[in-house]
Design an enzyme around this catalytic site. Structure first.
Site, PDB file in Angstrom:
ATOM      1  CG  ASP A   1      -1.772   1.192   1.349  1.00 40.11           C
ATOM      2  OD1 ASP A   1      -2.357   1.573   0.327  1.00 40.11           O
ATOM      3  OD2 ASP A   1      -1.867   1.763   2.443  1.00 40.11           O
TER       4      ASP A   1
ATOM      5  CG  ASP B   1      -1.348   2.005   6.877  1.00 42.21           C
ATOM      6  OD1 ASP B   1      -1.694   1.844   5.691  1.00 42.21           O
ATOM      7  OD2 ASP B   1      -1.435   3.091   7.470  1.00 42.21           O
TER       8      ASP B   1
ATOM      9  CG  ASP C   1      -4.010  -1.663   3.222  1.00 43.20           C
ATOM     10  OD1 ASP C   1      -4.356  -1.488   2.047  1.00 43.20           O
ATOM     11  OD2 ASP C   1      -3.398  -0.810   3.886  1.00 43.20           O
TER      12      ASP C   1
END
Length: 662
Positions: A366, A555, A559
């Site tokens: 990410d 995080d 996700d």
């Protein structure tokens, strides 16, 4: 804490059928814990010295009897020895005997429990009482070591935290009533105070408000919503009281769907088995066959054949072949790797994930919170007709009356901005306006200028990142770009990954132009932006079809599904959401992306040490097996050889924690 899984009952869980050989080879069962089964060794997990009193008592009996026999030359009759050794044997081996019996009822004979039971009971039948008890005691001590290693090496993956609010304020009959989210019907109006989390999907009923959407989209920029815009559960109201008209039931909210996706992805996670567990499926039956041949074959060739002598040699063969040293050395090897990882700020939730990291050929990340800090900072200032300093000063004065995160970034950049503002007005979804030093100042997005018919350069729309456009006295005066900041070690991380020939990919909810810029800046191979949680899952599945070992690092709550789906899911533990951390297999405690590479290297170092232990244990076993079959080694020597190998393996495992990874 993970419980010891040796003694799970197959009536309770059919998966135990595949676990027997895993345990016999010292497998730590990290992969089974994903299914939520927590099996006991006996009736409860035994912790602490006092809880192991039966085993310690049996060990004490062995020591006392050996001292009396060899130190003081005191011998006892057969019946007295039986009266002493049988209780000690049962104290040390009750759990093993019970499990062996249960497995035998299901015609499962090729496991270490049945092997140990046959060898020790056989020793009693030929009068080798002390040897029989000693074998069971030292084997149980090996099990004890394994219990300790596994309990320290593993942390049970808890259920994904459901972060939906427990209550919601709904307007009924003109009054605000607090109820459970599940009790709210479609089209009812709910209130969300500043700082509160939205509990249900709907549309904004009030004029406007700003929301943090990072939990759902991964987008770091706060989203300003106007009346009629969609609002989803999981968003956080940032500034003023907002009213939302509910358009989906509690169970149908976007956040609920994310939680369901995590559960589905976890079920599809690939299982990792150590080589030794597969090897044991062949190893154990062969051991039984060879022990049988050691007893029977000499009968065909020797004229002075003694059944008792060759039966004893067969028992020695069984004891030596027992994978006790492997049972101890393998988990402790992985424990050493986990200890090394912990010292470097990396938490592995299961020792099997150390193995997974050795096969990683693709790292998917990410953007916000992983490669970037997730904190807004002023990047560029473009003034027209005034100085950059004056543009920042006027904008900061105006934004000083706002609690918006973008305003906070400008204020931090400008410093002191105390000054009176006249006719201050907030234009929802657009920005602010007010009079400063007699001049009308406007600051906000491009829609603000369009609303008042103020023209601005086309380049503003093409600018990457978040743009705050400023007008003075209804004339365009410039803009300030605000963006998330890269972490200090982000570039180093990508460079190190490329040196290991690992493909790097970004999956982000941020807009594609921002993602492309970060990818180009860092040298990342592939970049995908504008992704919702389900889009991230789809993209990861496409990557998995092409690549063999996938690690995903994120995080946010959004996700969690991809963290669960990846072969190795990694979460940033400092700023990461509870959902991401609980779902992840590996947690980077200090949020440094460079720890991704460290985790891969620790996995490889651990694998090397574990295989050293495996080769050492098997080599010693082969040597002592030959000596046992030839009548040179006794049961005592067999046990000592096995325990000695285990101790060497422990020292080797401890060595891992002192290795350097850079």
């Amino acid at each position: 804490m993970s419980k010891h899984s040796h003694c799970c009952s197959e009536e309770e869980d059919p998966k135990c059928k595949s676990q027997s050989t895993d345990v016999a080879a010292g497998h730590d069962h990290g992969d089974h814990d994903h299914d939520g089964h927590d099996h006991d060794h006996g009736s409860q997990e035994k912790e602490g010295w006092l809880s192991h009193w039966p085993l310690l008592t049996a060990l004490l009996v062995i020591i006392v009897m050996m001292v009396l026999e060899y130190g003081f030359h005191i011998t006892f009759s057969k019946y007295i020895q039986l009266a002493i050794f049988v209780p000690a044997y049962l104290l040390a081996g009750y759990d093993v005997l019970l499990l062996s019996f249960r497995k035998a009822l299901r015609l499962d004979f090729f496991n270490e429990f049945f092997l140990m039971s046959v060898a020790t009971i056989g020793a009693f039948t030929i009068g080798a009482y002390s040897e029989g008890v000693a074998v069971m005691v030292f084997y149980s001590i090996g099990e004890w070591f394994q219990d300790a290693a596994v309990s320290k090496a593993k942390h049970s993956i808890k259920a994904l935290l459901d972060i939906r609010p427990d209550s919601v304020n709904v307007i009924r009959s003109g009054k605000v009533t607090q109820v459970a989210p599940s009790e709210v019907d479609i089209d009812e109006i709910i209130q969300i105070k500043a700082g509160e989390k939205v509990a249900l999907d709907g549309i904004l009923h009030s004029e406007g408000s700003s929301f943090n959407t990072a939990a759902l989209t991964g987008e770091s920029k706060p989203d300003s919503k106007n009346k009629g815009d969609q609002v989803f559960a999981g968003m956080i109201n940032l500034n003023q009281l907002a009213e939302v008209q509910v358009k989906a039931l509690f169970k149908d909210s976007k956040l609920s769907k994310i939680l369901e996706m995590v559960q589905d992805a976890t079920a599809r996670k690939s299982q990792t088995q150590l080589f030794i567990s597969r090897f044991a499926k062949v190893y154990t039956p062969i051991v039984f066959l060879l022990a049988f041949l050691v007893v029977v074959l000499p009968m065909l060739f020797l004229t002075d054949y003694s059944f008792k002598e060759w039966f004893y040699r067969g028992l020695v063969f069984l004891v030596i072949s027992c994978p006790c040293a492997l049972v101890v050395s393998i988990p402790l090897g992985y424990f050493g790797g986990i200890g090394l990882a912990s010292r470097n700020g990396i938490l592995f939730k299961g020792s099997n994930f150390l193995d997974v990291m050795t096969r990683v050929d693709t790292v998917v990340m990410d953007k916000t919170g992983t490669l970037t800090k997730g904190i807004f900072k002023v990047q560029q200032i473009h003034a027209t007709g005034i100085s950059d300093k004056e543009l920042v000063r006027l904008t900061a004065i105006l934004e000083s009356k706002s609690t918006h995160p973008i305003a906070t970034a400008i204020l931090q950049y400008a410093g002191t901005t105390e000054q009176d503002i006249k006719d201050l007005e907030e234009i929802p979804g657009h920005g602010l306006s007010g009079k400063i030093d007699g001049r009308e100042v406007m600051a906000g997005n491009t829609k603000l200028l369009t609303k008042f018919g103020i023209s601005y350069p086309d380049t503003v729309d093409k600018t990457e990142g978040t743009v705050v456009v400023v007008a003075i006295d209804r004339k365009y005066a410039g803009y300030i770009t605000i963006a998330d900041e890269l972490k200090e070690d982000a570039a180093e991380t990508i460079k190190r990954l490329r040196s290991l020939n690992i493909l790097t990919v970004i999956l982000s909810g941020d807009k594609q132009s921002v993602v492309d810029k970060i990818a180009a800046q860092l040298g990342i191979d592939r970049a995908f932006g504008d992704l919702l949680p389900e889009d991230k899952v789809h993209q990861l599945e496409l990557v998995k079809k092409e690549r063999k070992g996938i690690a995903f690092v994120g995080d946010g709550i959004n996700d969690s599904p991809v963290i669960a789906l990846a072969d190795a899911g990694m979460a940033m533990g400092g700023l990461g959401s509870d959902a991401a951390i609980e779902t992840a297999d590996i947690v980077i405690q200090n949020d440094q992306p460079s720890k991704i590479v460290d985790a891969i290297k620790i996995g490889k170092l651990t694998r090397n040490v574990v295989w050293q232990n495996i080769v050492l244990a098997m080599s010693v076993k082969l040597i002592v097996l030959g000596l046992g079959a030839g009548g040179v080694a006794t049961l005592w020597e067999a046990v000592i050889a096995d325990v000695g190998v285990a101790l060497l393996a422990i020292l080797n495992a401890v060595r891992i924690q002192n290795l350097k990874i850079r």
